[in-house]
Design an enzyme around this catalytic site. Structure first.
Site, mmCIF file in Angstrom:
data_model
loop_
_atom_site.group_PDB
_atom_site.id
_atom_site.type_symbol
_atom_site.label_atom_id
_atom_site.label_comp_id
_atom_site.label_asym_id
_atom_site.label_seq_id
_atom_site.Cartn_x
_atom_site.Cartn_y
_atom_site.Cartn_z
ATOM 1 N N GLY A 104 11.353 -39.206 -31.976
ATOM 2 C CA GLY A 104 11.259 -40.356 -31.078
ATOM 3 C C GLY A 104 9.920 -40.467 -30.392
ATOM 4 O O GLY A 104 9.479 -41.562 -30.035
ATOM 5 N N GLU A 148 13.567 -35.616 -38.288
ATOM 6 C CA GLU A 148 15.008 -35.865 -38.175
ATOM 7 C C GLU A 148 15.798 -35.304 -39.358
ATOM 8 O O GLU A 148 16.957 -34.899 -39.212
ATOM 9 C CB GLU A 148 15.271 -37.372 -38.031
ATOM 10 C CG GLU A 148 14.861 -37.967 -36.698
ATOM 11 C CD GLU A 148 13.403 -38.386 -36.622
ATOM 12 O OE1 GLU A 148 13.026 -39.032 -35.627
ATOM 13 O OE2 GLU A 148 12.631 -38.064 -37.561
#
Length: 285
Positions: free
Chosen positions: A136, A159
């Site tokens: 993020g 991720e």
């Protein structure tokens, strides 16, 4: 001019006052917000969650949207800089916050949908990235308009190592910025790239020594803020059209916005100043 120093984390206490009073409303817990530059024309937002390497929890992102909204409305501010610490811009989203979420909760609640509002701010935003910009954090940097990196910065979308994929634009913005091959490699392996590699790939525009990064970002923001705020917003919209649409649609957008500048006082002032060989005095807001 003197080197701009970030406030020490201890200066921003939980529920303490906003530095510089740049944003109205409740005080910030996870941010330091101030106006800076010779004319106080730059909004400076420092992510300040050091115990979690500035992991982007929902509370931090809510505060970031509020701070950006306040700076967007401030007529004195012409550009915004977002930075973190020297160790981490943002090490990612808050995994502990996500760990127990279900598909139903994510889908029905539009999880992470509010993050996109960062990219909708009309004033230019510069990400000044030192240290980790992962997951993020990398996605947040890519929502900004310009990325400046410290020479020790690291970018990545890890991720896949957590059994998921980027969910705040990572697969989309990264691919558009660096191309399919490198983006695919980063997304599928979780490998990081250095600041030098990010510059070579086109993800960042410039790399600086760690201690000079923030000054450079503020200097760029001041330069942007010295131009017409109205025309700057038009220019940002036009460049984003190249990023998001086809060439034909983008050139139509460019022409429409180019013609629109001829309805502004600042376009008239800019061209008149050029002919008269003087500095332009832009007033449109």
């Amino acid at each position: 001019r003197p080197r701009h120093r970030l406030p020490a984390p201890a200066r921003v206490r939980p529920n303490g006052p906003v530095s510089g009073g740049a944003a109205a409303g409740a005080p910030f817990q996870y941010l330091s917000v101030q106006k800076t530059g010779a004319r106080q024309s730059v909004g400076l937002i420092q992510l300040n969650r050091p115990q979690a390497l500035n992991a982007l929890c929902e509370g931090l992102m809510q505060e970031l949207r509020r701070a950006l909204g306040a700076l967007e409305k401030d007529p004195q501010v012409g550009a915004i800089v977002i930075t973190g610490s020297q160790k981490a811009f943002a090490a990612g989203a808050d995994i502990k916050e996500m760990q127990s979420k279900t598909f139903q909760e994510c889908y029905s609640g539009g999880f992470l949908a509010g993050w996109d509002k960062v990219s909708l701010v009309r004033k230019p935003i510069i990400a000044a990235v030192n240290g980790y910009a992962l997951g993020g954090g990398c996605e947040l940097a890519m929502m900004c308009d310009i990325i400046y990196a410290g020479e020790k910065a690291q970018f990545g979308q890890p991720e896949i190592l957590l059994g998921t994929i980027p969910g705040a634009g990572g697969t989309q913005r990264l691919t558009r910025a660096v191309g399919k091959s490198l983006a695919m490699e980063m997304v599928l392996t979780g490998d990081r790239i250095s600041a030098a590699e990010a510059k070579e790939a086109g993800l960042v525009s410039k790399v600086f020594p760690v201690e000079k990064l923030l000054d450079a970002a503020i200097s760029c923001a001041e330069k942007i803020a010295s131009n017409s705020k109205l025309v700057t917003a038009m220019a940002k919209e036009s460049v984003n059209a190249a990023f998001e649409t086809t060439l034909a649609e983008g050139t139509r957008t460019e022409k429409r916005l180019f013609y629109a500048t001829f309805a502004t006082d600042d376009r008239k002032e800019g061209m008149t100043a050029f002919v008269e060989k003087r500095k332009a005095n832009f007033t449109d807001s």
